[in-house]
Write a protein that holds these residues in place. Structure first.
Motif, mmCIF file in Angstrom:
data_model
loop_
_atom_site.group_PDB
_atom_site.id
_atom_site.type_symbol
_atom_site.label_atom_id
_atom_site.label_comp_id
_atom_site.label_asym_id
_atom_site.label_seq_id
_atom_site.Cartn_x
_atom_site.Cartn_y
_atom_site.Cartn_z
ATOM 1 N N ILE A 194 109.449 -139.007 3.917
ATOM 2 C CA ILE A 194 110.060 -138.612 2.181
ATOM 3 C C ILE A 194 110.500 -137.101 2.140
ATOM 4 O O ILE A 194 111.426 -137.023 1.187
ATOM 5 C CB ILE A 194 108.684 -139.325 2.185
ATOM 6 N N ASP A 195 110.008 -136.219 2.799
ATOM 7 C CA ASP A 195 111.225 -135.761 2.588
ATOM 8 C C ASP A 195 112.620 -135.241 2.877
ATOM 9 O O ASP A 195 113.758 -134.906 2.346
ATOM 10 C CB ASP A 195 110.176 -133.971 3.770
ATOM 11 N N LEU A 196 112.487 -135.584 4.370
ATOM 12 C CA LEU A 196 113.897 -135.625 4.947
ATOM 13 C C LEU A 196 114.895 -136.979 4.077
ATOM 14 O O LEU A 196 116.020 -136.829 3.285
ATOM 15 C CB LEU A 196 114.428 -136.760 6.107
ATOM 16 N N HIS A 197 114.078 -137.993 3.055
ATOM 17 C CA HIS A 197 114.964 -138.371 2.138
ATOM 18 C C HIS A 197 115.591 -138.058 0.762
ATOM 19 O O HIS A 197 116.459 -137.941 0.596
ATOM 20 C CB HIS A 197 114.322 -139.881 1.613
ATOM 21 N N VAL A 198 114.449 -137.107 0.544
ATOM 22 C CA VAL A 198 115.132 -136.838 -0.831
ATOM 23 C C VAL A 198 115.770 -135.171 -0.468
ATOM 24 O O VAL A 198 116.845 -135.466 -1.532
ATOM 25 C CB VAL A 198 113.032 -135.949 -1.540
#
Length: 73
Positions: free
Chosen positions: A55-59
């Motif tokens: 999720i961090d990478l996606h955001v």
């Protein structure tokens, strides 16, 4: 990753539902990629740390895209 129990899947499902509900109360909805990552967590395909990292990478990617669009305007 080892298969998780039905109890663990239920626990993870409740966590996901809580996250979705909390966001909805704030007037926010989660995008399909985030929901897909949450489903993978719920099914035991990824663990909590992998979910958080993904999720961090996606955001971060979404923010880069947003920034690039703002710079092009």
């Amino acid at each position: 990753m080892q298969p998780i129990s039905d109890e663990e899947k239920s626990r993870r499902r409740r966590i996901n539902q809580s996250v979705i509900g909390t966001n909805a109360m704030e007037g926010l909805s989660l995008d399909e990629e985030t929901l897909s990552l949450m489903r993978r967590y719920e099914e035991g395909e990824i663990d909590r740390e992998e979910l958080s990292s993904a999720i961090d990478l996606h955001v971060a990617r979404l923010l880069r895209e947003r920034s690039a669009l703002a710079g092009a305007a």
